[in-house]
Design a protein around this motif. Structure first.
Motif, PDB file in Angstrom:
ATOM      1  N   LYS A 280       0.855  -1.178   0.000  1.00  0.00           N
ATOM      2  CA  LYS A 280       0.000   0.000   0.000  1.00  0.00           C
ATOM      3  C   LYS A 280       0.897   1.235   0.000  1.00  0.00           C
ATOM      4  O   LYS A 280       1.744   1.387   0.887  1.00  0.00           O
ATOM      5  CB  LYS A 280      -0.912   0.009   1.229  1.00  0.00           C
ATOM      6  CG  LYS A 280      -1.913  -1.144   1.281  1.00  0.00           C
ATOM      7  CD  LYS A 280      -2.818  -1.015   2.505  1.00  0.00           C
ATOM      8  CE  LYS A 280      -3.886  -2.089   2.524  1.00  0.00           C
ATOM      9  NZ  LYS A 280      -4.804  -1.930   3.687  1.00  0.00           N
ATOM     10  N   VAL A 281       0.695   2.094  -0.980  1.00  0.00           N
ATOM     11  CA  VAL A 281       1.567   3.262  -1.144  1.00  0.00           C
ATOM     12  C   VAL A 281       0.719   4.513  -1.313  1.00  0.00           C
ATOM     13  O   VAL A 281      -0.255   4.515  -2.081  1.00  0.00           O
ATOM     14  CB  VAL A 281       2.502   3.099  -2.369  1.00  0.00           C
ATOM     15  CG1 VAL A 281       3.393   4.327  -2.531  1.00  0.00           C
ATOM     16  CG2 VAL A 281       3.344   1.830  -2.234  1.00  0.00           C
ATOM     17  N   VAL A 282       1.107   5.588  -0.616  1.00  0.00           N
ATOM     18  CA  VAL A 282       0.491   6.891  -0.813  1.00  0.00           C
ATOM     19  C   VAL A 282       1.473   7.755  -1.600  1.00  0.00           C
ATOM     20  O   VAL A 282       2.668   7.771  -1.312  1.00  0.00           O
ATOM     21  CB  VAL A 282       0.101   7.549   0.529  1.00  0.00           C
ATOM     22  CG1 VAL A 282       1.278   7.675   1.478  1.00  0.00           C
ATOM     23  CG2 VAL A 282      -0.536   8.913   0.305  1.00  0.00           C
ATOM     24  N   VAL A 283       0.982   8.434  -2.621  1.00  0.00           N
ATOM     25  CA  VAL A 283       1.811   9.218  -3.544  1.00  0.00           C
ATOM     26  C   VAL A 283       1.501  10.697  -3.382  1.00  0.00           C
ATOM     27  O   VAL A 283       0.334  11.086  -3.310  1.00  0.00           O
ATOM     28  CB  VAL A 283       1.553   8.784  -5.000  1.00  0.00           C
ATOM     29  CG1 VAL A 283       2.327   9.666  -5.980  1.00  0.00           C
ATOM     30  CG2 VAL A 283       1.918   7.315  -5.198  1.00  0.00           C
ATOM     31  N   TRP A 284       2.564  11.511  -3.334  1.00  0.00           N
ATOM     32  CA  TRP A 284       2.409  12.970  -3.317  1.00  0.00           C
ATOM     33  C   TRP A 284       2.970  13.532  -4.628  1.00  0.00           C
ATOM     34  O   TRP A 284       4.140  13.332  -4.951  1.00  0.00           O
ATOM     35  CB  TRP A 284       3.208  13.591  -2.189  1.00  0.00           C
ATOM     36  CG  TRP A 284       2.767  13.327  -0.786  1.00  0.00           C
ATOM     37  CD1 TRP A 284       2.057  12.258  -0.318  1.00  0.00           C
ATOM     38  CD2 TRP A 284       3.034  14.152   0.342  1.00  0.00           C
ATOM     39  NE1 TRP A 284       1.869  12.376   1.033  1.00  0.00           N
ATOM     40  CE2 TRP A 284       2.457  13.525   1.469  1.00  0.00           C
ATOM     41  CE3 TRP A 284       3.710  15.367   0.518  1.00  0.00           C
ATOM     42  CZ2 TRP A 284       2.537  14.066   2.756  1.00  0.00           C
ATOM     43  CZ3 TRP A 284       3.794  15.903   1.792  1.00  0.00           C
ATOM     44  CH2 TRP A 284       3.215  15.273   2.897  1.00  0.00           C
ATOM     45  N   ALA A 285       2.160  14.263  -5.362  1.00  0.00           N
ATOM     46  CA  ALA A 285       2.638  14.942  -6.567  1.00  0.00           C
ATOM     47  C   ALA A 285       1.632  16.027  -6.953  1.00  0.00           C
ATOM     48  O   ALA A 285       0.539  16.105  -6.390  1.00  0.00           O
ATOM     49  CB  ALA A 285       2.839  13.959  -7.715  1.00  0.00           C
ATOM     50  N   HIS A 286       1.987  16.846  -7.906  1.00  0.00           N
ATOM     51  CA  HIS A 286       1.122  17.940  -8.348  1.00  0.00           C
ATOM     52  C   HIS A 286      -0.142  17.381  -9.008  1.00  0.00           C
ATOM     53  O   HIS A 286      -0.125  16.311  -9.602  1.00  0.00           O
ATOM     54  CB  HIS A 286       1.885  18.825  -9.336  1.00  0.00           C
ATOM     55  CG  HIS A 286       1.275  20.178  -9.544  1.00  0.00           C
ATOM     56  ND1 HIS A 286       0.203  20.380 -10.391  1.00  0.00           N
ATOM     57  CD2 HIS A 286       1.574  21.393  -9.012  1.00  0.00           C
ATOM     58  CE1 HIS A 286      -0.113  21.665 -10.374  1.00  0.00           C
ATOM     59  NE2 HIS A 286       0.694  22.299  -9.546  1.00  0.00           N
ATOM     60  N   ASN A 287      -1.225  18.141  -8.899  1.00  0.00           N
ATOM     61  CA  ASN A 287      -2.476  17.759  -9.567  1.00  0.00           C
ATOM     62  C   ASN A 287      -2.261  17.415 -11.034  1.00  0.00           C
ATOM     63  O   ASN A 287      -2.926  16.528 -11.590  1.00  0.00           O
ATOM     64  CB  ASN A 287      -3.483  18.908  -9.509  1.00  0.00           C
ATOM     65  CG  ASN A 287      -4.131  19.076  -8.149  1.00  0.00           C
ATOM     66  OD1 ASN A 287      -3.979  18.243  -7.260  1.00  0.00           O
ATOM     67  ND2 ASN A 287      -4.856  20.170  -7.983  1.00  0.00           N
ATOM     68  N   SER A 288      -1.361  18.134 -11.692  1.00  0.00           N
ATOM     69  CA  SER A 288      -1.147  17.917 -13.129  1.00  0.00           C
ATOM     70  C   SER A 288      -0.591  16.531 -13.423  1.00  0.00           C
ATOM     71  O   SER A 288      -0.766  16.015 -14.527  1.00  0.00           O
ATOM     72  CB  SER A 288      -0.213  18.989 -13.698  1.00  0.00           C
ATOM     73  OG  SER A 288       1.013  19.005 -12.995  1.00  0.00           O
ATOM     74  N   HIS A 289       0.054  15.907 -12.432  1.00  0.00           N
ATOM     75  CA  HIS A 289       0.539  14.536 -12.590  1.00  0.00           C
ATOM     76  C   HIS A 289      -0.498  13.511 -12.135  1.00  0.00           C
ATOM     77  O   HIS A 289      -0.514  12.390 -12.635  1.00  0.00           O
ATOM     78  CB  HIS A 289       1.825  14.328 -11.782  1.00  0.00           C
ATOM     79  CG  HIS A 289       2.986  15.113 -12.287  1.00  0.00           C
ATOM     80  ND1 HIS A 289       3.575  14.877 -13.502  1.00  0.00           N
ATOM     81  CD2 HIS A 289       3.672  16.144 -11.730  1.00  0.00           C
ATOM     82  CE1 HIS A 289       4.577  15.733 -13.678  1.00  0.00           C
ATOM     83  NE2 HIS A 289       4.647  16.506 -12.624  1.00  0.00           N
ATOM     84  N   LEU A 290      -1.346  13.893 -11.187  1.00  0.00           N
ATOM     85  CA  LEU A 290      -2.235  12.928 -10.553  1.00  0.00           C
ATOM     86  C   LEU A 290      -3.664  12.949 -11.075  1.00  0.00           C
ATOM     87  O   LEU A 290      -4.365  11.947 -10.979  1.00  0.00           O
ATOM     88  CB  LEU A 290      -2.263  13.150  -9.033  1.00  0.00           C
ATOM     89  CG  LEU A 290      -0.929  13.022  -8.305  1.00  0.00           C
ATOM     90  CD1 LEU A 290      -1.152  13.037  -6.803  1.00  0.00           C
ATOM     91  CD2 LEU A 290      -0.190  11.760  -8.709  1.00  0.00           C
TER      92      LEU A 290
END
Length: 450
Positions: A280-290
């Motif tokens: 289980k992984v939580v990812v942080w990135a800009h809206n433009s990537h997600l």
């Protein structure tokens, strides 16, 4: 359905986040997803970092998440991961974050990340098995020189003859590695032969080593070999990325986001080997990537992104894409690439934007910030008569050209599974502040941007 009706309907769906227990609704909305992508509308908003940290902590404690993967370079984030997992040589969170030297430092060298790193280390101190300690990993590919060096250093300890082969392969690009854009330019315009074959060969050699471990009795790749393999993957994809920069913007963007998706998949496989259960992984990135690119004008033009690839590769119930928006406030950003961090005022959102619609919902409901669930709902946001603009502030913010620099057409209801709106947001505080970043000294001279 007019705007007043849409605002009223959205107000009914909105869940205030003005109290600590408001995040119960976020966790409930995420459900049993094992890949949770947390966005941001800017790279410099304190509330986005704080909320993502709070959500991540609760996912780790309450739902057994194994790792946080962020829009950062693999070697720099790995140094942090070693620290939070009680390894490495660093004695403090600030020291562990010292690897983040490349622009924009403030994305990861800020007070909110220091607090998260300290929390992760304390949390891991209560985890008996080292295999179950939560890690902090980077998904990006800008660390060409650093990743090549890390591969050689690993092999120098593990297999000196293999280290010499790696040196010879990377020598093709080594003298340009510190300025990879120069390498991309030279190869694109025929001034130098590209090094694709060499970086691919190095990745293949480490992959064969990893596969040999998988086929062996342990069925598991040792951490240090996996880390080296990932650095070789960075070198291979970075080489492609810098060559593609001079071909088309869409192509280089696609190489980068494909690398993020590939890294996420490799990370999940490695964690699953180590823990014996699906990762289980939580990812942080800009809206433009997600935010799913297929619901944006960039996607219609040929761009893909991490959010789209995650949705395409995994079951719907396993993924959750959470976007963040803001109407106005302050932000930490630069005026030009490689410029100093500045404290800037965020222009009020445009009347034809989704941010303005959500601002109207916030005003009507007396909510400073709220969650808007979208997944599995017939949301009023999906019934908008025309597509709205959506704002994206990255590491650079230019309010004087905001419409053209920072807005794009998007269908937010299809991009995300939920949105969190912060009506008035505040700037992220960098650990190193320039003369242009001073609290309570935001210039009042920015144009309206409308």
């Amino acid at each position: 359905m007019g705007d007043k009706d849409i605002i009223a309907a959205l107000r009914q769906d909105a869940r205030p986040l003005d109290h600590a227990d408001g995040f119960d609704a976020v966790l409930e909305t995420i459900g049993d997803a094992s890949i949770v992508l947390l966005g941001e509308a800017t790279h410099g908003t304190r509330e986005f970092y704080r909320m993502r940290a709070e959500i991540s902590k609760r996912l780790i404690v309450e739902k057994g998440f194994d790792a946080i993967a962020v829009e950062a370079d693999w070697p720099d984030a790995l140094r942090v991961s070693r620290y939070v997992q009680h390894g490495g040589d660093d004695m403090t969170a600030e020291g562990a974050l010292a690897g983040f030297k490349r622009f924009p430092q403030w994305m990861w060298r800020n007070q909110e990340i220091v607090e998260l790193v300290n929390w992760l280390r304390v949390h891991n101190g209560h985890v008996a098995s080292s295999a179950r300690r939560v890690g902090f990993y980077g998904l990006d590919l800008y660390s060409l020189a650093q990743s090549m060096q890390a591969v050689v250093e690993y092999l120098q300890q593990a297999d000196p003859e293999a280290a010499e082969r790696a040196r010879q392969r990377y020598a093709c690009i080594d003298h340009m590695a510190e300025d990879p854009q120069r390498y991309g330019y030279a190869t694109t315009f025929g001034m130098k032969e590209d090094c694709e074959r060499e970086v691919v060969r190095q990745l293949m050699e480490l992959t064969r080593q990893a596969n040999a471990h998988l086929a062996g009795g342990s069925g598991q790749v040792p951490d240090e070999l996996f880390y080296a393999q990932q650095n070789a993957r960075v070198a291979r994809n970075a080489e492609t990325y810098y060559r593609s920069m001079f071909q088309s913007r869409d192509e280089s963007w696609n190489v980068r986001d494909s690398h993020m998706a590939e890294t996420l998949e490799a990370l999940r496989e490695h964690i699953a080997q180590r823990t014996g259960k699906p990762a289980k992984v939580v990812v942080w990135a800009h809206n433009s990537h997600l935010g799913d690119a297929r619901a944006t004008e960039m996607g219609e033009g040929g761009q893909l992104n991490l959010g789209q690839l995650v949705r395409e590769r995994y079951r719907p119930e396993d993924t959750f894409l959470l976007g963040f928006t803001t109407h106005t406030g302050t932000v930490t950003a630069a005026t030009d690439w490689d410029g100093p961090a500045e404290l800037k005022r965020v222009v009020a959102s445009r009347p034809d934007s989704v941010e303005r619609l959500l601002h109207d919902v916030a005003t009507a409901g007396g909510m400073a910030q709220f969650l808007l669930p979208l997944k599995g709902r017939d949301s009023a946001l999906a019934r908008l008569p025309v597509r709205r603009l959506e704002r994206a502030i990255g590491v650079i913010y230019r309010p004087d050209t905001e419409r053209y620099s920072h807005y794009f057409g998007a269908d937010a209801a299809k991009q995300f599974d939920a949105l969190i709106h912060v009506d008035r947001s505040t700037a992220l505080q960098p650990l190193e502040r320039s003369a242009l970043w001073q609290m309570d000294e935001v210039p009042e001279t920015y144009p309206s941007g409308l």
